[in-house]
Motif scaffolding. Structure first.
Motif, PDB file in Angstrom:
ATOM      1  N   VAL A 143       0.725  -1.049  -0.059  1.00  0.00           N
ATOM      2  CA  VAL A 143       0.123  -0.062   0.106  1.00  0.00           C
ATOM      3  C   VAL A 143       0.769   1.295   0.069  1.00  0.00           C
ATOM      4  O   VAL A 143       0.563   2.258  -0.516  1.00  0.00           O
ATOM      5  CB  VAL A 143      -0.906   0.070   1.302  1.00  0.00           C
ATOM      6  CG1 VAL A 143      -1.720   1.271   1.248  1.00  0.00           C
ATOM      7  CG2 VAL A 143      -1.761  -1.204   1.195  1.00  0.00           C
ATOM      8  N   ASP A 144       1.933   0.993   0.813  1.00  0.00           N
ATOM      9  CA  ASP A 144       2.891   2.436   0.825  1.00  0.00           C
ATOM     10  C   ASP A 144       4.173   2.315   0.238  1.00  0.00           C
ATOM     11  O   ASP A 144       4.972   1.141   0.749  1.00  0.00           O
ATOM     12  CB  ASP A 144       2.994   2.544   2.505  1.00  0.00           C
ATOM     13  CG  ASP A 144       3.605   3.917   2.847  1.00  0.00           C
ATOM     14  OD1 ASP A 144       3.955   4.553   1.769  1.00  0.00           O
ATOM     15  OD2 ASP A 144       3.498   4.380   3.940  1.00  0.00           O
ATOM     16  N   GLU A 145       4.344   2.888  -0.787  1.00  0.00           N
ATOM     17  CA  GLU A 145       5.637   3.001  -1.464  1.00  0.00           C
ATOM     18  C   GLU A 145       6.879   3.618  -0.610  1.00  0.00           C
ATOM     19  O   GLU A 145       7.902   3.423  -0.972  1.00  0.00           O
ATOM     20  CB  GLU A 145       5.478   3.567  -2.796  1.00  0.00           C
ATOM     21  CG  GLU A 145       5.166   4.895  -2.687  1.00  0.00           C
ATOM     22  CD  GLU A 145       4.867   5.749  -4.095  1.00  0.00           C
ATOM     23  OE1 GLU A 145       4.854   6.825  -4.220  1.00  0.00           O
ATOM     24  OE2 GLU A 145       4.854   4.977  -5.236  1.00  0.00           O
ATOM     25  N   ARG A 146       6.641   4.140   0.417  1.00  0.00           N
ATOM     26  CA  ARG A 146       7.686   4.857   1.215  1.00  0.00           C
ATOM     27  C   ARG A 146       8.342   3.683   1.939  1.00  0.00           C
ATOM     28  O   ARG A 146       9.370   3.831   2.735  1.00  0.00           O
ATOM     29  CB  ARG A 146       7.162   5.752   2.146  1.00  0.00           C
ATOM     30  CG  ARG A 146       6.521   7.057   1.497  1.00  0.00           C
ATOM     31  CD  ARG A 146       5.785   7.988   2.312  1.00  0.00           C
ATOM     32  NE  ARG A 146       4.530   7.482   2.933  1.00  0.00           N
ATOM     33  CZ  ARG A 146       3.763   8.110   3.851  1.00  0.00           C
ATOM     34  NH1 ARG A 146       3.991   9.229   3.974  1.00  0.00           N
ATOM     35  NH2 ARG A 146       2.637   7.469   4.372  1.00  0.00           N
ATOM     36  N   ILE A 147       7.954   2.554   2.060  1.00  0.00           N
ATOM     37  CA  ILE A 147       8.285   1.476   3.032  1.00  0.00           C
ATOM     38  C   ILE A 147       9.356   0.849   2.275  1.00  0.00           C
ATOM     39  O   ILE A 147       8.997   0.478   1.108  1.00  0.00           O
ATOM     40  CB  ILE A 147       7.127   0.497   3.485  1.00  0.00           C
ATOM     41  CG1 ILE A 147       6.140   1.174   4.205  1.00  0.00           C
ATOM     42  CG2 ILE A 147       7.820  -0.622   4.005  1.00  0.00           C
ATOM     43  CD1 ILE A 147       4.936   0.405   4.787  1.00  0.00           C
ATOM     44  N   SER A 148      10.360   0.610   2.770  1.00  0.00           N
ATOM     45  CA  SER A 148      11.510  -0.286   2.263  1.00  0.00           C
ATOM     46  C   SER A 148      12.076  -1.530   3.167  1.00  0.00           C
ATOM     47  O   SER A 148      12.153  -1.104   4.559  1.00  0.00           O
ATOM     48  CB  SER A 148      12.902   0.813   2.403  1.00  0.00           C
ATOM     49  OG  SER A 148      14.040   0.100   1.897  1.00  0.00           O
ATOM     50  N   GLY A 156      10.000   3.685  -2.802  1.00  0.00           N
ATOM     51  CA  GLY A 156       9.354   4.216  -3.951  1.00  0.00           C
ATOM     52  C   GLY A 156       8.712   3.338  -4.795  1.00  0.00           C
ATOM     53  O   GLY A 156       8.325   3.807  -6.049  1.00  0.00           O
ATOM     54  N   THR A 157       8.750   2.057  -4.555  1.00  0.00           N
ATOM     55  CA  THR A 157       8.232   1.023  -5.188  1.00  0.00           C
ATOM     56  C   THR A 157       6.881   0.444  -4.393  1.00  0.00           C
ATOM     57  O   THR A 157       7.330  -0.239  -3.370  1.00  0.00           O
ATOM     58  CB  THR A 157       9.218  -0.019  -5.765  1.00  0.00           C
ATOM     59  OG1 THR A 157      10.059   0.552  -6.638  1.00  0.00           O
ATOM     60  CG2 THR A 157       8.494  -1.087  -6.700  1.00  0.00           C
ATOM     61  N   LEU A 158       5.891   0.243  -4.918  1.00  0.00           N
ATOM     62  CA  LEU A 158       4.860  -0.784  -4.309  1.00  0.00           C
ATOM     63  C   LEU A 158       5.130  -2.227  -4.363  1.00  0.00           C
ATOM     64  O   LEU A 158       5.681  -2.646  -5.364  1.00  0.00           O
ATOM     65  CB  LEU A 158       3.414  -0.233  -4.944  1.00  0.00           C
ATOM     66  CG  LEU A 158       2.739   0.931  -4.412  1.00  0.00           C
ATOM     67  CD1 LEU A 158       1.553   1.112  -5.337  1.00  0.00           C
ATOM     68  CD2 LEU A 158       2.599   0.979  -3.004  1.00  0.00           C
ATOM     69  N   LEU A 159       4.848  -3.003  -3.518  1.00  0.00           N
ATOM     70  CA  LEU A 159       5.350  -4.267  -3.302  1.00  0.00           C
ATOM     71  C   LEU A 159       4.051  -5.035  -4.325  1.00  0.00           C
ATOM     72  O   LEU A 159       3.099  -4.850  -4.041  1.00  0.00           O
ATOM     73  CB  LEU A 159       5.211  -4.816  -1.782  1.00  0.00           C
ATOM     74  CG  LEU A 159       5.816  -6.330  -1.964  1.00  0.00           C
ATOM     75  CD1 LEU A 159       6.991  -6.864  -2.609  1.00  0.00           C
ATOM     76  CD2 LEU A 159       5.514  -6.845  -0.662  1.00  0.00           C
ATOM     77  N   THR A 160       4.632  -5.747  -5.328  1.00  0.00           N
ATOM     78  CA  THR A 160       3.674  -6.964  -5.839  1.00  0.00           C
ATOM     79  C   THR A 160       4.661  -8.014  -5.843  1.00  0.00           C
ATOM     80  O   THR A 160       5.957  -8.129  -6.136  1.00  0.00           O
ATOM     81  CB  THR A 160       3.378  -6.255  -7.468  1.00  0.00           C
ATOM     82  OG1 THR A 160       2.587  -5.060  -7.093  1.00  0.00           O
ATOM     83  CG2 THR A 160       2.668  -7.392  -8.263  1.00  0.00           C
TER      84      THR A 160
END
Length: 212
Positions: A143-148, A156-160
């Motif tokens: 949901v949150d592209e700020r999570i690394s 910067g990337t949404l997880l799929t």
């Protein structure tokens, strides 16, 4: 694919196309019918690119509160709101080549929804993962592209995730070739199989809700 089940039939329910209020009502009825029949399990075949967040939340809550054990079979996509629905199930199985993720809330033009909605969506994903014993941080990264997460997803990337990645990360409990294979792995292939179908009225509402 261990799952404590009853002695009744296996209900097979399809969640595909647009996730909307008509689909949410149908899933509610399917789960109620399964409970009334003393079903041993409800197996959801999921193939959706998402839809309305409020409808997905209704489906999520219905599955979480189901009296009957539930299994999500990702065949072939559980994107956006579909990922939230999949996370609500007791077990998640991918077919080879399936994918799941990219669950950030967007508006009708495809732009990111306001932060208030994003925060709510993150909370839903996190809470649902926690409720079903899965890693909430991985769910929130969809949901949150700020999570690394080192080795999993960069900021910067949404997880799929693919089927193999889902299995490695503990999102999926198994990767199996078909819904029939899932039922067999559950030890339920000898039980009565009940393909649950929408009523004519429900089919009309689902058709009218389709963007096509």
């Amino acid at each position: 694919l261990a799952l404590e089940t009853g002695d009744g039939p296996v209900f097979r329910v399809t969640i595909d196309g647009m996730i909307d209020n008509a689909l949410a009502s149908y899933v509610d009825r399917a789960l109620a019918d399964a409970a009334d029949a003393g079903a041993s399990a409800v197996v959801f075949r999921i193939d959706t690119f998402g839809g309305l967040l409020d409808a997905a939340d209704q489906i999520r809550k219905s599955i979480l509160s189901s009296e009957v054990p539930t299994v999500a079979v990702i065949d072939r996509n559980a994107a956006s709101a579909g990922a939230l629905i999949a996370y609500a199930n007791d077990r998640i199985v991918f077919v080879p080549g399936a994918s799941m993720g990219a669950a950030t809330a967007v508006n009708q033009t495809g732009e990111y929804a306001p932060e208030k909605i994003q925060s709510y969506t993150r909370g839903l994903m996190r809470a649902t993962a926690e409720a079903t014993g899965r890693d909430p941080q991985i769910a929130e990264a969809m949901v949150d592209e700020r999570i690394s997460l080192p080795g999993i997803v960069e900021e910067g990337t949404l997880l799929t995730v693919s089927s193999d990645e889902a299995l490695e990360l503990g999102i999926a409990d198994a990767v199996l070739p078909s819904t029939d294979a899932v039922v067999d792995a559950l030890g339920l292939s000898a039980r009565e199989q009940t393909p649950h179908a929408a009523t004519r009225a429900e089919r009309v509402l689902l058709f009218l809700g389709s963007p096509v």
